[in-house]
Design a protein around this motif. Structure first.
Motif, mmCIF file in Angstrom:
data_model
loop_
_atom_site.group_PDB
_atom_site.id
_atom_site.type_symbol
_atom_site.label_atom_id
_atom_site.label_comp_id
_atom_site.label_asym_id
_atom_site.label_seq_id
_atom_site.Cartn_x
_atom_site.Cartn_y
_atom_site.Cartn_z
ATOM 1 N N GLY A 1 36.829 3.985 -24.086
ATOM 2 C CA GLY A 1 36.237 3.898 -23.267
ATOM 3 C C GLY A 1 35.474 5.338 -22.899
ATOM 4 N N ASP A 2 36.235 6.396 -22.899
ATOM 5 C CA ASP A 2 35.888 7.706 -22.632
ATOM 6 C C ASP A 2 35.066 8.242 -23.783
ATOM 7 N N SER A 3 34.499 9.430 -23.479
ATOM 8 C CA SER A 3 33.421 10.320 -24.315
ATOM 9 C C SER A 3 34.190 11.677 -24.619
ATOM 10 N N ARG B 1 26.738 4.630 -30.676
ATOM 11 C CA ARG B 1 27.745 5.524 -29.905
ATOM 12 C C ARG B 1 27.785 7.033 -30.205
ATOM 13 N N ASN C 1 30.600 8.696 -27.634
ATOM 14 C CA ASN C 1 30.652 7.799 -26.315
ATOM 15 C C ASN C 1 31.647 6.430 -26.633
ATOM 16 N N ASN C 2 32.160 5.937 -25.641
ATOM 17 C CA ASN C 2 32.816 4.722 -25.636
ATOM 18 C C ASN C 2 33.842 4.862 -26.794
ATOM 19 N N GLN D 1 36.972 4.281 -29.136
ATOM 20 C CA GLN D 1 37.950 3.457 -29.316
ATOM 21 C C GLN D 1 39.038 3.871 -30.166
#
Length: 126
Positions: free
Chosen positions: A15-17, A68, A84-85, A87
């Motif tokens: 969920g981090d970038s 993303r 982004n986001n 996984q």
């Protein structure tokens, strides 16, 4: 020969970038004809194209990453990749590449590039 150096990798949670950067040096006056791209290689897998930018600024993305990841050329010799986001499946070593005369789908093909950086590691955990 063109030299490429990546930076910005690290360990993050899902969920981090992250934003990766690639800086080119020792390029010649033909540099304006070069496409630049990001590739990634997960352990045990083939290197795959992530995103590319043509000399005129046209961008291309791997279908699975659209929305993303964002590629941008922020200076004549600097390429960014905003991720982004993130996984766990994004865990890989990310490589910057550059070469001339690459357009369209060719610009995302590993075999087309002769200039590569050393890579920067991205690890995403749950």
């Amino acid at each position: 020969q063109v030299q490429l150096k990546e930076s910005g990798g690290g360990s993050v949670q899902a969920g981090d970038s992250l934003r990766l950067s690639c800086t080119a040096s020792k390029y010649t006056n033909t540099w304006s004809t070069y496409s630049m791209a990001w590739f990634r290689q997960a352990e045990g897998k083939e290197r795959e194209g992530v995103a590319s930018v043509e000399p005129d600024g046209t961008t291309h993305y791997a279908d699975s990453l659209k929305g993303r990841f964002t590629i941008s050329k922020i200076a004549v010799n600097t390429l960014n990749l905003q991720m982004n986001n993130l996984q766990p499946d994004d865990t890989a070593t990310y490589y910057c590449a550059a070469d001339w005369g690459l357009y369209g789908t060719l610009s995302l093909q590993t075999s087309r590039y002769n200039n590569w950086g050393q890579g920067t590691r991205v690890t995403v955990t749950d």
